[in-house]
Design a protein around this motif. Sequence first.
Motif, PDB file in Angstrom:
ATOM      1  N   LEU A   1       0.829  -1.201   0.000  1.00  0.00           N
ATOM      2  CA  LEU A   1       0.000   0.000   0.000  1.00  0.00           C
ATOM      3  C   LEU A   1       0.870   1.260   0.000  1.00  0.00           C
ATOM      4  O   LEU A   1       0.536   2.253  -0.664  1.00  0.00           O
ATOM      5  CB  LEU A   1      -0.932  -0.011   1.214  1.00  0.00           C
ATOM      6  CG  LEU A   1      -1.967  -1.140   1.249  1.00  0.00           C
ATOM      7  CD1 LEU A   1      -2.880  -0.985   2.459  1.00  0.00           C
ATOM      8  CD2 LEU A   1      -2.791  -1.186  -0.031  1.00  0.00           C
ATOM      9  N   LYS A   2       1.976   1.230   0.734  1.00  0.00           N
ATOM     10  CA  LYS A   2       2.895   2.364   0.718  1.00  0.00           C
ATOM     11  C   LYS A   2       3.535   2.529  -0.660  1.00  0.00           C
ATOM     12  O   LYS A   2       3.776   3.654  -1.122  1.00  0.00           O
ATOM     13  CB  LYS A   2       3.985   2.186   1.781  1.00  0.00           C
ATOM     14  CG  LYS A   2       3.490   2.298   3.214  1.00  0.00           C
ATOM     15  CD  LYS A   2       3.014   3.716   3.526  1.00  0.00           C
ATOM     16  CE  LYS A   2       4.155   4.698   3.607  1.00  0.00           C
ATOM     17  NZ  LYS A   2       3.691   6.071   3.966  1.00  0.00           N
TER      18      LYS A   2
ATOM     19  N   ASP B   1       0.985   4.232  -2.796  1.00  0.00           N
ATOM     20  CA  ASP B   1       0.934   5.654  -2.435  1.00  0.00           C
ATOM     21  C   ASP B   1       2.113   6.422  -3.024  1.00  0.00           C
ATOM     22  O   ASP B   1       1.952   7.518  -3.573  1.00  0.00           O
ATOM     23  CB  ASP B   1       0.939   5.809  -0.907  1.00  0.00           C
ATOM     24  CG  ASP B   1      -0.419   5.518  -0.284  1.00  0.00           C
ATOM     25  OD1 ASP B   1      -1.404   5.402  -1.049  1.00  0.00           O
ATOM     26  OD2 ASP B   1      -0.490   5.417   0.950  1.00  0.00           O
ATOM     27  N   SER B   2       3.311   5.848  -2.910  1.00  0.00           N
ATOM     28  CA  SER B   2       4.509   6.512  -3.426  1.00  0.00           C
ATOM     29  C   SER B   2       4.450   6.656  -4.937  1.00  0.00           C
ATOM     30  O   SER B   2       4.827   7.697  -5.496  1.00  0.00           O
ATOM     31  CB  SER B   2       5.763   5.718  -3.035  1.00  0.00           C
ATOM     32  OG  SER B   2       5.926   5.688  -1.644  1.00  0.00           O
TER      33      SER B   2
ATOM     34  N   CYS C   1       1.761   6.871  -6.840  1.00  0.00           N
ATOM     35  CA  CYS C   1       0.780   7.910  -7.188  1.00  0.00           C
ATOM     36  C   CYS C   1       1.356   9.304  -6.940  1.00  0.00           C
ATOM     37  O   CYS C   1       1.155  10.222  -7.747  1.00  0.00           O
ATOM     38  CB  CYS C   1      -0.502   7.715  -6.386  1.00  0.00           C
ATOM     39  SG  CYS C   1      -1.430   6.230  -6.812  1.00  0.00           S
ATOM     40  N   HIS C   2       2.085   9.459  -5.818  1.00  0.00           N
ATOM     41  CA  HIS C   2       2.664  10.756  -5.481  1.00  0.00           C
ATOM     42  C   HIS C   2       3.757  11.149  -6.480  1.00  0.00           C
ATOM     43  O   HIS C   2       3.779  12.279  -6.980  1.00  0.00           O
ATOM     44  CB  HIS C   2       3.232  10.717  -4.066  1.00  0.00           C
ATOM     45  CG  HIS C   2       3.899  11.989  -3.650  1.00  0.00           C
ATOM     46  ND1 HIS C   2       3.203  13.138  -3.338  1.00  0.00           N
ATOM     47  CD2 HIS C   2       5.231  12.297  -3.498  1.00  0.00           C
ATOM     48  CE1 HIS C   2       4.047  14.097  -3.025  1.00  0.00           C
ATOM     49  NE2 HIS C   2       5.287  13.617  -3.107  1.00  0.00           N
TER      50      HIS C   2
ATOM     51  N   PRO D   1      -6.679  10.642  -7.838  1.00  0.00           N
ATOM     52  CA  PRO D   1      -7.167   9.388  -7.264  1.00  0.00           C
ATOM     53  C   PRO D   1      -7.652   8.433  -8.353  1.00  0.00           C
ATOM     54  O   PRO D   1      -8.443   8.821  -9.220  1.00  0.00           O
ATOM     55  CB  PRO D   1      -8.324   9.841  -6.368  1.00  0.00           C
ATOM     56  CG  PRO D   1      -7.987  11.253  -6.006  1.00  0.00           C
ATOM     57  CD  PRO D   1      -7.334  11.832  -7.230  1.00  0.00           C
TER      58      PRO D   1
ATOM     59  N   GLN E   1      -8.810   0.138   4.953  1.00  0.00           N
ATOM     60  CA  GLN E   1      -8.289   1.050   3.943  1.00  0.00           C
ATOM     61  C   GLN E   1      -9.276   1.281   2.801  1.00  0.00           C
ATOM     62  O   GLN E   1      -8.940   1.904   1.794  1.00  0.00           O
ATOM     63  CB  GLN E   1      -6.975   0.508   3.386  1.00  0.00           C
ATOM     64  CG  GLN E   1      -5.784   0.742   4.299  1.00  0.00           C
ATOM     65  CD  GLN E   1      -5.437   2.216   4.385  1.00  0.00           C
ATOM     66  OE1 GLN E   1      -4.977   2.823   3.427  1.00  0.00           O
ATOM     67  NE2 GLN E   1      -5.657   2.807   5.551  1.00  0.00           N
TER      68      GLN E   1
ATOM     69  N   GLN F   1     -10.333   7.371   2.640  1.00  0.00           N
ATOM     70  CA  GLN F   1      -9.301   6.411   2.998  1.00  0.00           C
ATOM     71  C   GLN F   1      -8.501   6.927   4.183  1.00  0.00           C
ATOM     72  O   GLN F   1      -7.940   8.018   4.140  1.00  0.00           O
ATOM     73  CB  GLN F   1      -8.362   6.163   1.817  1.00  0.00           C
ATOM     74  CG  GLN F   1      -7.300   5.117   2.095  1.00  0.00           C
ATOM     75  CD  GLN F   1      -6.494   4.760   0.851  1.00  0.00           C
ATOM     76  OE1 GLN F   1      -6.949   4.971  -0.266  1.00  0.00           O
ATOM     77  NE2 GLN F   1      -5.295   4.234   1.053  1.00  0.00           N
TER      78      GLN F   1
ATOM     79  N   PRO G   1      -5.358   7.239   6.798  1.00  0.00           N
ATOM     80  CA  PRO G   1      -3.911   7.153   6.611  1.00  0.00           C
ATOM     81  C   PRO G   1      -3.451   5.706   6.790  1.00  0.00           C
ATOM     82  O   PRO G   1      -3.818   5.045   7.758  1.00  0.00           O
ATOM     83  CB  PRO G   1      -3.353   8.064   7.710  1.00  0.00           C
ATOM     84  CG  PRO G   1      -4.462   9.035   7.982  1.00  0.00           C
ATOM     85  CD  PRO G   1      -5.730   8.256   7.792  1.00  0.00           C
ATOM     86  N   VAL G   2      -2.654   5.225   5.853  1.00  0.00           N
ATOM     87  CA  VAL G   2      -2.305   3.807   5.849  1.00  0.00           C
ATOM     88  C   VAL G   2      -1.514   3.410   7.092  1.00  0.00           C
ATOM     89  O   VAL G   2      -1.703   2.311   7.637  1.00  0.00           O
ATOM     90  CB  VAL G   2      -1.537   3.439   4.557  1.00  0.00           C
ATOM     91  CG1 VAL G   2      -0.208   4.172   4.472  1.00  0.00           C
ATOM     92  CG2 VAL G   2      -1.319   1.939   4.477  1.00  0.00           C
TER      93      VAL G   2
END
Length: 356
Positions: A207-208, A211-212, A214-215, A221, A245, A292, A294-295
């Motif tokens: 999941l991290k 996130d990374s 996408c960032h 989204p 999540q 969502q 925070p993971v």
Amino acid sequence: MGESMQDFCDEEQQAPSSNSVGCVSCTTFNILAPIYKRLNGQNCESEFRELWLSRNESILDRLLTLSSSIICLQEFWVHNEELVTMYEKRLGDAGYVTYKLARTNNRGDGTLPNFCSVYLASNVVTFLGLLTAVHQNHFHVLNYQECLFNDIGDRVAQLLHVELLVHFSENQLTNTRKEVLVMNTHLIFPHDSSYCFVRLKQVYKMLKYIDSYCHENELPPVPVILCGDWNGSKKGNVYKFLQSQGFVSSYDIAHPYTNDAEDLSKWISHHNHRGNVCGVDFIFLHNPSNYQRPVKESFMEAVLGNINDLSHKLSTKGVGPLHFFETDSSHITYSQFSHALAEVFPSSYLKNLPNF
């Protein structure tokens, strides 16, 4: 082993038009590596070419009959050149682009049966991993990334950033883009309770990673599809973590169920290597419009919940409860927390405990 499939259709599909998206589908399938398929207690399937070749030809027949838009396979025998060539050719001829990924550190995808060890010791063909195939009539692959869990059980995951191909009539113009992130993985088997921590760390890392990605790519989204053999049921902490999540199992969408034991046992994907029937192959979906948490917050909650579950199990075996608050303050330090755990939990649990 296990197989599940889910169609994802355009909301306006009931009244098709020249620009309707129509349906796309996804299949996840643990195809049981020949080095793990036990035959008679003395041999494994990998010793008999005609057997593993025939079985995998049948698997491909089934996959091509389904014609899913996305195919995610686990326990793929990555370093068997003949098998890899067969999958790549047949899927390629059917319009798929394929991506394969072996586990890190030359690892296989499960617990090796003892009677296969001698055979494999003299055959450098033990590397297993994942294969993901995307049908080029349905999706265009924008990017492909590999997520390696070198420090967490040598597992791996594949991340594909794909764009849905929307077919419009020649006189129509549109700026519509429909993108999705697809991840294929195979979590470690929970050999004992301590592996719950490892499995949670594996999901957290995935999941991290998403996130990374996408960032770094400044993505808006987008929907996320997680596929694979999760080696855990609906009652497990991994399933609950993904729920926290905002992920939903496609099977649950198609087959609503309650939390009673009878309903929870309806989903069966395969027999595991211990001979138990289980439902562990899932397709999880995430709608980007949903809130969502925070993971890291969800991850910490899942880990603490797992510690609480283990504490209760140990208390039934005569081990005392955790005495966290032996100070006058309303909180404890990480050092105090670790010391309390060390007093109760065996070292096998603590070595897998994640660092926050």
